[in-house]
Design a protein around this motif. Structure first.
Motif, PDB file in Angstrom:
ATOM      1  N   ALA A 369       2.180  44.970  21.629  1.00 24.37           N
ATOM      2  CA  ALA A 369       3.508  45.475  22.080  1.00 24.37           C
ATOM      3  C   ALA A 369       4.485  45.666  22.512  1.00 24.37           C
ATOM      4  N   SER A 370       5.060  44.344  22.682  1.00 24.45           N
ATOM      5  CA  SER A 370       6.199  43.439  23.305  1.00 24.45           C
ATOM      6  C   SER A 370       6.728  43.036  21.626  1.00 24.45           C
ATOM      7  N   LEU A 371       5.903  42.410  20.290  1.00 27.92           N
ATOM      8  CA  LEU A 371       5.789  42.345  19.007  1.00 27.92           C
ATOM      9  C   LEU A 371       6.805  43.960  18.658  1.00 27.92           C
ATOM     10  N   THR A 372       6.390  45.038  18.616  1.00 31.77           N
ATOM     11  CA  THR A 372       6.218  46.196  17.856  1.00 31.77           C
ATOM     12  C   THR A 372       7.822  46.473  18.147  1.00 31.77           C
ATOM     13  N   ALA A 373       8.140  46.298  19.737  1.00 27.87           N
ATOM     14  CA  ALA A 373       9.141  46.456  20.881  1.00 27.87           C
ATOM     15  C   ALA A 373      10.899  46.021  20.467  1.00 27.87           C
ATOM     16  N   LEU A 374      10.405  45.105  20.273  1.00 23.57           N
ATOM     17  CA  LEU A 374      11.442  43.565  20.131  1.00 23.57           C
ATOM     18  C   LEU A 374      11.470  43.526  18.254  1.00 23.57           C
ATOM     19  N   LEU A 375      10.669  44.450  17.453  1.00 19.90           N
ATOM     20  CA  LEU A 375      11.708  44.714  15.868  1.00 19.90           C
ATOM     21  C   LEU A 375      12.058  45.411  16.332  1.00 19.90           C
ATOM     22  N   GLU A 376      11.722  46.943  16.767  1.00 27.85           N
ATOM     23  CA  GLU A 376      11.598  47.947  16.177  1.00 27.85           C
ATOM     24  C   GLU A 376      13.259  48.314  17.255  1.00 27.85           C
ATOM     25  N   ARG A 377      13.603  47.555  18.712  1.00 28.73           N
ATOM     26  CA  ARG A 377      14.520  48.143  19.153  1.00 28.73           C
ATOM     27  C   ARG A 377      15.549  46.952  19.536  1.00 28.73           C
TER      28      ARG A 377
END
Length: 406
Positions: A369-377
């Motif tokens: 979740a944190s990896l995806t959020a950082l990649l997207e946002r």
């Protein structure tokens, strides 16, 4: 004759702590088990042996279910350390069957795939909020802004810790976990004892409140099991809650910052991940392997064992080197290379056997979740300053990770 680890393995040397992996390669070359006098342990560096010994019932996290300290040839801990040992010794991580089985069966109900998946939207929503705030500020400290608050909030939510009390958890946890380092100092022990007493006192008050007014949380569920079936003593309840709170975030925090520091040092792999977010699941596993958050796990030898022609006697302690096992070329092709698409990845960062991390599915959701959020946002996230590594060896992490959006 077993080899010695002198001049190779030095967990108090900042240079070794900064990068222990070359030393592990030398340890593996020296043999399957290596005597290390400074901590009075036998080091086990190979993946096959670490994996097998985690499942070997001739080893235990404790010996007190079978022997007294004196029978086992060990000195009892000093009386002034009692609050730490009372707390630690009644948690399932440091118990053996049948007590371990009884407690784990209760706790495991909270970590079934279905219950963990129910938490997933909350985890993803919180990760998005934290990363959005970091992005709005143009950067910050990834440790304190994202890596810490996410898993702390999730495990606190699961256990029913009020939001206002959650800032207490990380300092208590850090002080208690200092005792898991090799040969902790008296100052470290004093901090752990104080934190153990304060944390225990806080949880006894919380348990009393939940007993009077149950909620939809794990503490209430464990109380219900205690009250109905008398399967948990109050001390086991307190120790289990502390274990879940500590283990429920320490590894995830360190895996997050270790992982992002590794990504910043491998821009080609980071670019590939940014271009293809479907790599997130395999990237999560590879980051856990590449810079292992828990480097060493200890076991007591309950009955003589033989490793590679060397007999390890009852009463000895083995140190299973997770970081070395995760870089063993016998299992991982080119183990020193960060490969986010690595297909075969039997890392042992969550352990194995009866003490396999009960929260591993939740940790994986948090890390993804944190990896995806950082990649997207925060797609232009970059390292703003070289981080300082924590001096701890066993629990490997950073003091902070300053980042900026470019």
């Amino acid at each position: 004759m077993a080899a010695a680890a002198d001049h190779v393995f030095d967990p108090w040397d900042p240079a070794f702590v900064a990068d222990p992996y070359p030393a592990y390669a030398e340890l593996r070359a020296r043999g399957r088990v290596i005597r290390y006098e400074p901590s009075d342990q036998w080091l086990v560096p190979h993946h096959a042996d670490v994996s097998a010994l985690l499942r070997d019932r001739r080893l235990g996290r404790t010996y007190l279910h079978r022997f007294t300290h004196e029978e086992f040839g060990r000195t009892p801990p000093p009386p002034e350390h009692e609050p730490f040992h009372t707390l630690n010794d009644h948690g399932m991580l440091d118990l053996e069957p049948p007590d371990h089985t009884r407690i784990r069966r209760l706790v495991a109900k909270a970590f079934t795939p279905r219950t963990v998946e129910r938490l997933a939207p909350y985890v993803r929503g919180l990760a998005d909020e934290l990363v959005a705030a970091l992005a709005d500020n143009g950067g910050g400290d990834l440790l304190t802004d994202v890596a810490e608050p996410l898993p702390v909030a999730v495990i606190a939510e699961l256990l029913g810790i009020p939001a206002a009390d959650r800032p207490l958890l990380r300092p208590w946890s850090a002080d208690i976990c200092g005792m898991y380092e090799l040969n902790p100092s008296e100052e470290t022990a004093a901090r752990a004892v104080r934190a153990s007493a304060e944390f225990s006192g806080y949880l006894r008050e919380l348990i009393a409140a939940r007993r009077a007014e149950p909620g939809e949380d794990l503490v209430s569920a464990l109380i219900a099991a205690h009250d109905e079936d008398d399967r948990l003593t109050e001390q086991e309840l307190v120790s289990t809650a502390v274990l879940l709170l500590n283990a429920g975030h320490e590894a995830t925090v360190n895996a997050t910052v270790n992982g992002w520091y590794a990504l910043f040092r491998h821009p080609g792999q980071l670019a590939a991940l940014r271009a293809d977010h479907s790599l997130v699941p395999s990237a999560t596993e590879e980051l856990l392997r590449y810079d292992t958050p828990l480097q060493l796990f200890e076991r007591w030898v309950l009955d003589d064992i033989e490793i590679g022609g060397t007999t390890i006697p009852r009463g000895a302690e083995v140190a299973l080197l997770f970081g070395s096992a995760n870089h063993d070329p016998a299992v991982f092709a080119d183990p020193g290379r960060l490969d986010l698409a690595r297909a075969e990845n039997p890392h042992i960062s969550f352990g194995a056997g009866i003490h396999y991390c009960v929260g591993a599915p939740l940790a994986r959701i948090e890390l993804a979740a944190s990896l995806t959020a950082l990649l997207e946002r925060a797609p232009t996230l970059a390292l703003a300053a070289e981080p300082e590594r924590r001096p701890n060896f066993v629990m490997r992490g950073l003091r902070g990770l300053r980042v900026e959006l470019r």
